[in-house]
Design a protein around this motif. Structure first.
Motif, PDB file in Angstrom:
ATOM      1  N   ASN A 281      14.860   0.526   2.509  1.00  0.00           N
ATOM      2  CA  ASN A 281      13.378   0.433   3.339  1.00  0.00           C
ATOM      3  C   ASN A 281      12.494  -0.204   2.682  1.00  0.00           C
ATOM      4  OD1 ASN A 281      14.507   2.683   6.184  1.00  0.00           O
ATOM      5  ND2 ASN A 281      14.736   3.683   4.316  1.00  0.00           N
ATOM      6  N   HIS A 282      12.498  -0.204   1.828  1.00  0.00           N
ATOM      7  CA  HIS A 282      11.040  -0.491   0.887  1.00  0.00           C
ATOM      8  C   HIS A 282      11.086  -2.179   0.400  1.00  0.00           C
ATOM      9  CE1 HIS A 282       7.522  -0.830  -1.260  1.00  0.00           C
ATOM     10  NE2 HIS A 282       7.293  -1.088  -2.599  1.00  0.00           N
ATOM     11  N   ASP A 283      10.570  -3.393   0.506  1.00  0.00           N
ATOM     12  CA  ASP A 283      10.214  -4.276   0.756  1.00  0.00           C
ATOM     13  C   ASP A 283       8.943  -4.633  -0.017  1.00  0.00           C
ATOM     14  OD1 ASP A 283       9.968  -7.557   3.018  1.00  0.00           O
ATOM     15  OD2 ASP A 283       9.935  -7.387   0.906  1.00  0.00           O
ATOM     16  N   PRO A 284       8.689  -5.054  -1.463  1.00  0.00           N
ATOM     17  CA  PRO A 284       7.222  -4.888  -2.748  1.00  0.00           C
ATOM     18  C   PRO A 284       6.607  -5.741  -1.457  1.00  0.00           C
ATOM     19  CG  PRO A 284       9.679  -5.236  -3.266  1.00  0.00           C
ATOM     20  CD  PRO A 284       9.993  -4.998  -2.096  1.00  0.00           C
ATOM     21  N   ARG A 285       7.744  -6.808  -0.046  1.00  0.00           N
ATOM     22  CA  ARG A 285       5.780  -7.840   0.450  1.00  0.00           C
ATOM     23  C   ARG A 285       5.015  -6.666   0.700  1.00  0.00           C
ATOM     24  NH1 ARG A 285      10.351 -11.420   2.731  1.00  0.00           N
ATOM     25  NH2 ARG A 285      11.640  -9.672   2.710  1.00  0.00           N
ATOM     26  N   GLN A 286       5.820  -5.614   1.322  1.00  0.00           N
ATOM     27  CA  GLN A 286       4.666  -4.512   2.704  1.00  0.00           C
ATOM     28  C   GLN A 286       3.890  -4.612   1.511  1.00  0.00           C
ATOM     29  OE1 GLN A 286       7.543  -1.774   3.879  1.00  0.00           O
ATOM     30  NE2 GLN A 286       8.500  -3.323   5.264  1.00  0.00           N
ATOM     31  N   GLU A 287       3.347  -4.214   0.336  1.00  0.00           N
ATOM     32  CA  GLU A 287       2.191  -3.668  -0.526  1.00  0.00           C
ATOM     33  C   GLU A 287       1.391  -4.842  -0.209  1.00  0.00           C
ATOM     34  OE1 GLU A 287       3.140  -2.721  -4.045  1.00  0.00           O
ATOM     35  OE2 GLU A 287       5.174  -1.626  -4.063  1.00  0.00           O
ATOM     36  N   GLN A 288       1.339  -5.880   0.512  1.00  0.00           N
ATOM     37  CA  GLN A 288       0.519  -6.863   0.454  1.00  0.00           C
ATOM     38  C   GLN A 288       0.238  -7.144   1.618  1.00  0.00           C
ATOM     39  OE1 GLN A 288      -0.598  -8.205  -2.958  1.00  0.00           O
ATOM     40  NE2 GLN A 288       0.646  -7.082  -3.544  1.00  0.00           N
TER      41      GLN A 288
ATOM     42  N   MET B 268       0.918  -1.411  -0.175  1.00  0.00           N
ATOM     43  CA  MET B 268       0.235  -0.017   0.441  1.00  0.00           C
ATOM     44  C   MET B 268       0.761   0.603  -0.063  1.00  0.00           C
ATOM     45  SD  MET B 268      -3.533  -1.018  -0.063  1.00  0.00           S
ATOM     46  CE  MET B 268      -4.317  -0.565   0.610  1.00  0.00           C
ATOM     47  N   ILE B 269       0.953   2.148  -0.833  1.00  0.00           N
ATOM     48  CA  ILE B 269       1.858   2.894  -1.116  1.00  0.00           C
ATOM     49  C   ILE B 269       1.275   4.309  -1.191  1.00  0.00           C
ATOM     50  CG2 ILE B 269       3.335   4.333  -2.835  1.00  0.00           C
ATOM     51  CD1 ILE B 269       4.419   1.712  -2.455  1.00  0.00           C
ATOM     52  N   PRO B 270       1.178   5.111   0.004  1.00  0.00           N
ATOM     53  CA  PRO B 270       0.926   6.452   0.066  1.00  0.00           C
ATOM     54  C   PRO B 270       0.917   7.585  -1.182  1.00  0.00           C
ATOM     55  CG  PRO B 270       1.977   5.930   2.045  1.00  0.00           C
ATOM     56  CD  PRO B 270       2.405   5.230   1.000  1.00  0.00           C
ATOM     57  N   ALA B 271      -0.297   8.693  -0.698  1.00  0.00           N
ATOM     58  CA  ALA B 271       0.567   9.538  -2.038  1.00  0.00           C
ATOM     59  C   ALA B 271       0.740  10.638  -0.988  1.00  0.00           C
ATOM     60  CB  ALA B 271      -1.008  10.408  -1.787  1.00  0.00           C
ATOM     61  N   ALA B 272       1.232  11.954  -1.474  1.00  0.00           N
ATOM     62  CA  ALA B 272       1.466  12.884  -0.380  1.00  0.00           C
ATOM     63  C   ALA B 272       1.314  14.641  -0.678  1.00  0.00           C
ATOM     64  CB  ALA B 272       3.230  12.998  -0.417  1.00  0.00           C
ATOM     65  N   LEU B 273       1.572  14.704   0.061  1.00  0.00           N
ATOM     66  CA  LEU B 273       0.716  16.417  -0.286  1.00  0.00           C
ATOM     67  C   LEU B 273       1.438  17.418   0.649  1.00  0.00           C
ATOM     68  CD1 LEU B 273      -3.193  16.785   0.532  1.00  0.00           C
ATOM     69  CD2 LEU B 273      -2.439  16.673  -1.474  1.00  0.00           C
ATOM     70  N   ILE B 274       1.637  18.003   0.072  1.00  0.00           N
ATOM     71  CA  ILE B 274       3.159  19.101   0.131  1.00  0.00           C
ATOM     72  C   ILE B 274       2.376  20.350   0.609  1.00  0.00           C
ATOM     73  CG2 ILE B 274       5.298  20.976   0.116  1.00  0.00           C
ATOM     74  CD1 ILE B 274       5.475  17.394   0.808  1.00  0.00           C
ATOM     75  N   LEU B 275       1.537  20.865   1.594  1.00  0.00           N
ATOM     76  CA  LEU B 275       0.960  22.168   1.566  1.00  0.00           C
ATOM     77  C   LEU B 275       2.021  23.642   1.994  1.00  0.00           C
ATOM     78  CD1 LEU B 275      -1.304  21.141   5.115  1.00  0.00           C
ATOM     79  CD2 LEU B 275      -1.093  20.776   2.353  1.00  0.00           C
ATOM     80  N   ALA B 276       1.932  24.281   0.169  1.00  0.00           N
ATOM     81  CA  ALA B 276       2.894  25.157   0.194  1.00  0.00           C
ATOM     82  C   ALA B 276       1.526  26.789  -0.584  1.00  0.00           C
ATOM     83  CB  ALA B 276       3.709  24.734  -1.156  1.00  0.00           C
TER      84      ALA B 276
ATOM     85  N   GLN C 121       2.942   0.499   6.032  1.00  0.00           N
ATOM     86  CA  GLN C 121       2.392  -0.559   5.631  1.00  0.00           C
ATOM     87  C   GLN C 121       2.837  -2.339   6.862  1.00  0.00           C
ATOM     88  OE1 GLN C 121       6.254   0.107   3.009  1.00  0.00           O
ATOM     89  NE2 GLN C 121       4.687   0.507   1.683  1.00  0.00           N
ATOM     90  N   THR C 122       3.407  -1.940   7.765  1.00  0.00           N
ATOM     91  CA  THR C 122       3.584  -3.394   8.704  1.00  0.00           C
ATOM     92  C   THR C 122       2.420  -2.990   9.806  1.00  0.00           C
ATOM     93  OG1 THR C 122       5.276  -2.456   9.939  1.00  0.00           O
ATOM     94  CG2 THR C 122       5.657  -3.325   7.936  1.00  0.00           C
ATOM     95  N   HIS C 123       1.151  -2.580   9.581  1.00  0.00           N
ATOM     96  CA  HIS C 123       1.018  -2.743  11.292  1.00  0.00           C
ATOM     97  C   HIS C 123      -0.596  -2.365  10.660  1.00  0.00           C
ATOM     98  CE1 HIS C 123       4.788  -2.166  12.755  1.00  0.00           C
ATOM     99  NE2 HIS C 123       4.207  -2.747  14.159  1.00  0.00           N
ATOM    100  N   PRO C 124      -1.456  -3.020  10.799  1.00  0.00           N
ATOM    101  CA  PRO C 124      -2.515  -2.598  10.255  1.00  0.00           C
ATOM    102  C   PRO C 124      -4.137  -2.319  10.764  1.00  0.00           C
ATOM    103  CG  PRO C 124      -2.525  -5.095   9.367  1.00  0.00           C
ATOM    104  CD  PRO C 124      -1.321  -4.557  10.143  1.00  0.00           C
ATOM    105  N   GLU C 125      -3.146  -2.003  12.023  1.00  0.00           N
ATOM    106  CA  GLU C 125      -4.582  -1.296  12.812  1.00  0.00           C
ATOM    107  C   GLU C 125      -3.616   0.456  12.853  1.00  0.00           C
ATOM    108  OE1 GLU C 125      -0.297  -1.876  15.367  1.00  0.00           O
ATOM    109  OE2 GLU C 125      -1.886  -2.626  14.077  1.00  0.00           O
TER     110      GLU C 125
END
Length: 222
Positions: free
Chosen positions: A213-220, A1-9, A123-127
């Motif tokens: 830091n990125h492990d593709p398996r975390q996306e699932q 699950m890859i988040p988007a990002a907002l930068i407030l400017a 990604q690793t803590h569903p709660e």
């Protein structure tokens, strides 16, 4: 699950007027505008897409970020505060965005590794539906929000951002202890630029941060 990002400017930069602080170099030996330094931190992570919310300074901001893979959303009423920029930014995200990191354009000392730490916890803590950094007891930015909070974020008013919303949903919050003072350091005045000029060694992008830091398996995992 890859988040988007907002930068407030979209801020008015009242304390540095007539200078727009977001376009000021972070350190005296660098020509990189502060906002560009912030955007580069996020671009060095897996967060995508990255949306920059701008106000009446839109053209200058676009020029400062030229060549970077970001999109822009315009807040026509920046004087109404952070809530309006959050609302505009969320509306610009793709419908399938599972979560969003909300960062501030005047906090250039945050490292990319810190941002990736927040993403990894999500990604690793569903709660964990809200993930926020904490530095020596102080909660900071950016904050990662699961999409279930998008309606509540859209309903915010005023200039307090999501602080009160977090306090009402502490059961959904996961804090990330971080030894990165950048998560609580913003640049509000010219004095702040002078005070932090010695931090030029932190004006970097962790080019290997995604690989580390990125492990593709975390996306699932969610």
């Amino acid at each position: 699950m890859i988040p988007a990002a907002l930068i407030l400017a979209a801020g008015m930069s009242r304390r540095t007027a007539p200078m727009n602080k977001l376009l000021h170099p972070v350190s005296f030996d660098s020509r990189v505008p502060m906002l560009a330094a912030v955007v580069d931190r996020f671009l060095a992570t897996v967060a995508r897409p990255l949306v920059v919310v701008v106000g009446k300074n839109a053209d200058n901001i676009r020029d400062a970020l030229d060549g970077r893979p970001v999109s822009f959303a315009i807040n026509p009423f920046p004087e109404e505060g952070l809530s309006g920029s959050i609302r505009v930014g969320l509306a610009a995200l793709p419908a399938e965005a599972p979560a969003v990191l909300i960062g501030l354009g005047d906090m250039p000392l945050i490292s990319s590794k810190t941002i990736m730490r927040l993403i990894s916890l999500y990604q690793t803590h569903p709660e964990a539906h809200i993930v926020a950094p904490v530095y020596r007891g102080r909660r900071g930015h950016p904050v990662l929000w699961d999409r279930r909070f998008f309606p509540a974020l859209t309903a915010l008013t005023g200039d307090r951002g999501g602080r009160d919303l977090i306090n009402r949903h502490l059961g959904s919050l996961r804090l990330a202890p971080i030894e990165d003072s950048g998560v609580v350091t913003d640049f509000d005045s010219l004095d702040d630029f002078q005070q932090h000029a010695t931090f030029s060694d932190k004006i970097f992008v962790d080019t290997d941060v995604v690989k580390e830091n990125h492990d593709p398996r975390q996306e699932q995992s969610r």
